[in-house]
Motif scaffolding. Sequence first.
Motif, mmCIF file in Angstrom:
data_model
loop_
_atom_site.group_PDB
_atom_site.id
_atom_site.type_symbol
_atom_site.label_atom_id
_atom_site.label_comp_id
_atom_site.label_asym_id
_atom_site.label_seq_id
_atom_site.Cartn_x
_atom_site.Cartn_y
_atom_site.Cartn_z
ATOM 1 N N ILE A 17 -15.757 48.427 46.152
ATOM 2 C CA ILE A 17 -15.659 49.362 46.450
ATOM 3 C C ILE A 17 -14.833 50.762 46.924
ATOM 4 O O ILE A 17 -14.257 51.276 46.155
ATOM 5 C CB ILE A 17 -16.921 50.557 47.232
ATOM 6 N N VAL A 18 -14.207 49.698 48.096
ATOM 7 C CA VAL A 18 -13.147 49.878 48.934
ATOM 8 C C VAL A 18 -11.512 49.903 47.769
ATOM 9 O O VAL A 18 -10.661 50.757 48.066
ATOM 10 C CB VAL A 18 -13.045 50.028 50.113
ATOM 11 N N ALA A 19 -12.077 48.839 46.525
ATOM 12 C CA ALA A 19 -10.486 48.893 45.777
ATOM 13 C C ALA A 19 -10.723 49.726 45.077
ATOM 14 O O ALA A 19 -9.981 50.276 44.775
ATOM 15 C CB ALA A 19 -10.907 47.168 44.994
ATOM 16 N N ALA A 20 -11.814 50.262 44.648
ATOM 17 C CA ALA A 20 -11.891 51.933 43.526
ATOM 18 C C ALA A 20 -11.499 52.678 44.252
ATOM 19 O O ALA A 20 -11.013 53.565 43.677
ATOM 20 C CB ALA A 20 -13.489 51.735 43.332
ATOM 21 N N ILE A 21 -12.075 52.835 45.703
ATOM 22 C CA ILE A 21 -11.482 53.851 46.504
ATOM 23 C C ILE A 21 -10.046 54.564 46.134
ATOM 24 O O ILE A 21 -9.430 55.115 46.521
ATOM 25 C CB ILE A 21 -12.264 54.468 48.079
ATOM 26 N N ALA A 22 -9.694 53.248 46.975
ATOM 27 C CA ALA A 22 -7.715 52.996 46.653
ATOM 28 C C ALA A 22 -7.465 53.253 45.009
ATOM 29 O O ALA A 22 -6.283 54.053 45.513
ATOM 30 C CB ALA A 22 -7.666 51.886 47.207
ATOM 31 N N ALA A 23 -8.351 52.655 44.429
ATOM 32 C CA ALA A 23 -7.140 53.047 43.224
ATOM 33 C C ALA A 23 -7.158 54.339 42.942
ATOM 34 O O ALA A 23 -6.497 55.172 41.730
ATOM 35 C CB ALA A 23 -8.409 52.153 41.780
ATOM 36 N N ARG A 24 -8.143 55.327 43.289
ATOM 37 C CA ARG A 24 -8.595 56.971 42.865
ATOM 38 C C ARG A 24 -7.200 57.324 43.676
ATOM 39 O O ARG A 24 -6.994 58.650 42.892
ATOM 40 C CB ARG A 24 -9.987 57.081 43.070
ATOM 41 N N ARG A 25 -7.248 57.290 44.836
ATOM 42 C CA ARG A 25 -6.141 57.464 45.516
ATOM 43 C C ARG A 25 -5.010 57.376 45.270
ATOM 44 O O ARG A 25 -4.022 58.069 44.927
ATOM 45 C CB ARG A 25 -6.229 57.167 47.044
ATOM 46 N N GLN A 26 -4.970 56.777 44.436
ATOM 47 C CA GLN A 26 -3.374 56.660 43.235
ATOM 48 C C GLN A 26 -3.673 57.681 42.188
ATOM 49 O O GLN A 26 -2.741 57.303 41.586
ATOM 50 C CB GLN A 26 -3.210 54.517 43.468
ATOM 51 N N GLY A 27 -4.571 57.170 41.719
ATOM 52 C CA GLY A 27 -4.783 58.392 40.606
ATOM 53 C C GLY A 27 -5.838 58.150 39.098
ATOM 54 O O GLY A 27 -5.223 58.507 38.578
ATOM 55 N N LEU A 28 -6.044 56.664 39.454
ATOM 56 C CA LEU A 28 -6.640 56.197 38.779
ATOM 57 C C LEU A 28 -7.660 56.213 38.217
ATOM 58 O O LEU A 28 -8.527 55.834 39.214
ATOM 59 C CB LEU A 28 -5.878 54.304 39.117
ATOM 60 N N LEU A 59 -6.691 55.639 54.257
ATOM 61 C CA LEU A 59 -7.727 55.805 52.746
ATOM 62 C C LEU A 59 -8.891 57.176 53.258
ATOM 63 O O LEU A 59 -9.406 57.204 52.130
ATOM 64 C CB LEU A 59 -9.068 54.435 52.247
ATOM 65 N N ASP A 60 -8.367 57.461 54.549
ATOM 66 C CA ASP A 60 -9.419 58.390 54.565
ATOM 67 C C ASP A 60 -11.045 58.312 54.847
ATOM 68 O O ASP A 60 -11.401 59.261 54.531
ATOM 69 C CB ASP A 60 -8.994 59.777 53.861
ATOM 70 N N ILE A 61 -10.927 57.219 55.526
ATOM 71 C CA ILE A 61 -12.710 56.608 55.611
ATOM 72 C C ILE A 61 -12.930 57.052 56.216
ATOM 73 O O ILE A 61 -12.572 56.124 56.921
ATOM 74 C CB ILE A 61 -13.116 54.677 54.598
ATOM 75 N N LEU A 62 -13.387 57.593 57.005
ATOM 76 C CA LEU A 62 -13.950 57.659 59.043
ATOM 77 C C LEU A 62 -15.161 57.846 58.601
ATOM 78 O O LEU A 62 -16.067 58.170 57.456
ATOM 79 C CB LEU A 62 -13.327 58.882 59.226
ATOM 80 N N PHE A 63 -15.779 56.620 59.259
ATOM 81 C CA PHE A 63 -17.488 56.959 59.888
ATOM 82 C C PHE A 63 -17.898 57.211 60.890
ATOM 83 O O PHE A 63 -17.295 57.273 61.744
ATOM 84 C CB PHE A 63 -17.685 55.208 60.199
ATOM 85 N N ALA A 281 -7.091 46.224 49.684
ATOM 86 C CA ALA A 281 -7.039 47.586 48.436
ATOM 87 C C ALA A 281 -5.968 48.398 48.290
ATOM 88 O O ALA A 281 -5.930 49.036 47.357
ATOM 89 C CB ALA A 281 -9.053 47.957 49.081
ATOM 90 N N ILE A 282 -5.463 48.650 49.760
ATOM 91 C CA ILE A 282 -4.019 49.660 49.270
ATOM 92 C C ILE A 282 -3.064 49.097 48.401
ATOM 93 O O ILE A 282 -2.987 49.598 47.108
ATOM 94 C CB ILE A 282 -4.128 49.772 50.716
ATOM 95 N N PRO A 283 -2.616 47.778 48.672
ATOM 96 C CA PRO A 283 -1.588 47.126 47.960
ATOM 97 C C PRO A 283 -1.948 47.143 46.390
ATOM 98 O O PRO A 283 -1.284 47.166 45.106
ATOM 99 C CB PRO A 283 -1.556 45.674 48.229
ATOM 100 N N ALA A 287 -0.267 48.601 43.319
ATOM 101 C CA ALA A 287 0.333 47.534 42.608
ATOM 102 C C ALA A 287 -0.361 47.649 40.669
ATOM 103 O O ALA A 287 0.485 47.829 39.313
ATOM 104 C CB ALA A 287 -0.189 45.696 42.418
ATOM 105 N N MET A 288 -1.631 48.523 40.476
ATOM 106 C CA MET A 288 -1.851 48.752 39.759
ATOM 107 C C MET A 288 -1.150 50.142 38.977
ATOM 108 O O MET A 288 -0.785 50.244 37.333
ATOM 109 C CB MET A 288 -3.187 48.812 39.641
ATOM 110 N N ARG A 289 -0.815 51.193 40.621
ATOM 111 C CA ARG A 289 -0.093 52.223 39.735
ATOM 112 C C ARG A 289 1.147 51.832 39.282
ATOM 113 O O ARG A 289 1.923 52.471 38.057
ATOM 114 C CB ARG A 289 -0.077 53.017 40.964
ATOM 115 N N LEU A 290 1.448 50.870 40.237
ATOM 116 C CA LEU A 290 3.463 50.737 39.415
ATOM 117 C C LEU A 290 3.290 49.682 38.590
ATOM 118 O O LEU A 290 4.198 48.901 38.050
ATOM 119 C CB LEU A 290 3.753 49.859 40.883
ATOM 120 N N ASN A 291 2.188 48.881 37.999
ATOM 121 C CA ASN A 291 2.345 48.126 37.496
ATOM 122 C C ASN A 291 3.371 46.568 37.832
ATOM 123 O O ASN A 291 3.989 46.325 36.918
ATOM 124 C CB ASN A 291 3.226 48.851 36.142
#
Length: 369
Positions: A17-28, A59-63, A281-283, A287-291
């Motif tokens: 889930i956090v990987a997907a959130i981080a991907a969204r934050r990179q515009g993916l 990633l702006d995930i605050l509990f 999740a962040i790098p 990495a996916m955005r930077l290919n």
Amino acid sequence: MTKLGEVIVVGGGPAGIVAAIAARRQGLRATVLDARTPPIDKPCGEGILPQGIAALKLLDILFPAESGYPFRGIQFVDGRHSARADFSGVTGFSVRRLKLHQLLVNHAIEVGVDFRWGARVIQIDSEHVMTANGKFSYRWLVGADGQNSLVRKWAGLDSRTAPRKRFGFCSHFQVKPWSDVAEVHWAQGCQIFITPMAGQEVGVAVISRDSGLRLERALRRFPALADKLQEAKQTTRESGDATSLRILPAVTRGRVALIGDASGTVDAVTGHGLSLSFQQAIPLAEAMRLNDMAHYQTAHKQISAVPIMMSRLMRAMGGSDWIRGKAIRLFQKTPGLFSKLLAIHTEETPLSSIGLAEIAGFGWKFLLT
Ligand SMILES: Cc1cc2nc3c(=O)[nH]c(=O)nc-3n(C[C@H](O)[C@H](O)[C@H](O)COP(=O)(O)OP(=O)(O)OC[C@H]3O[C@@H](n4cnc5c(N)ncnc54)[C@H](O)[C@@H]3O)c2cc1C
């Protein structure tokens, strides 16, 4: 039916889930597939270390404060000896897995992650992920399917040697937490860790090499702890899982990358598992955005280095009464040393801050203790 997806994440546990959130934050665009339906539970000590909380914050995930318990440090207890060290910056946070899962799912939906629950992935190829109900094409495939990852196997990223397993059993007891730190109680052949939780509850987990060692029997080795829990109502059924130190030579191949337990594990006694996946999740998303998957491979190695070292140290302590006894006596006598080790454990201090002379000094004190 083929559905197009930019990032397909296999596994909707915390890492996925956090990987997907981080991907969204990179515009993916990100789609998560999980065989189960939420909220998903898992045997866990449920403590998130400060660096995990810091990664989530990036990633702006605050509990919400009431969702968990902020714990201030770690205490080691071994019979008559005990040593406590507090985190110097951010506190840790313990949160029940069901709650954690729900909070992460809610956050992910808010940022536009697409979920497919009840979707067991049965195979992958170089372009598609197959489930019983359809196939998904991917540009990037993230394997977040846990320690027995099939994505890892299908992508040819499994290591040749099987790691040596230990076994953890976890439950919760209704009792006011008696401490504001997570405690690790050591005895011959096993450790019990106590996590203070919200809602007048503590989490109790035993870890050992014996797959049959349940809490009730283990507690006989910890009479002081057993006394504290004696009157407390057990609020959840005991559940167990394996834990191991698994190091993979590589966590990426082509357009496939692994994260969380799928990408290697450290022993549960370190309390690092969740934090590692949040930090990774962040790098990974960058990495996916930077290919550039090499960016993730390098970052993954750096992030794992200290937890792997700590896992080895703590396993050595668990495996030898002599080492453990001496280490905890030394930590008790030299609180500054324990605080420094904790600061390294939580990445508040870099490992390089300990010089050779200091290591030699500690080694000497260890022998004399
Ligand atoms: C006893 C014990 C105590 C622990 N205590 C702590 C602690 O205090 N602090 C801490 O930080 N860590 C702790 N850990 C480690 C922590 O639980 C893990 O690191 C963490 O759960 C890893 O998350 P994950 O998302 O990688 O994997 P998981 O949580 O295992 O999630 C994997 C997901 O993938 C899904 N999946 C699997 N295969 C497929 C498939 N083929 N198709 C679709 N979906 C699939 C599963 O349904 C699951 O939802 C502990 C572990 C143990 C065993």
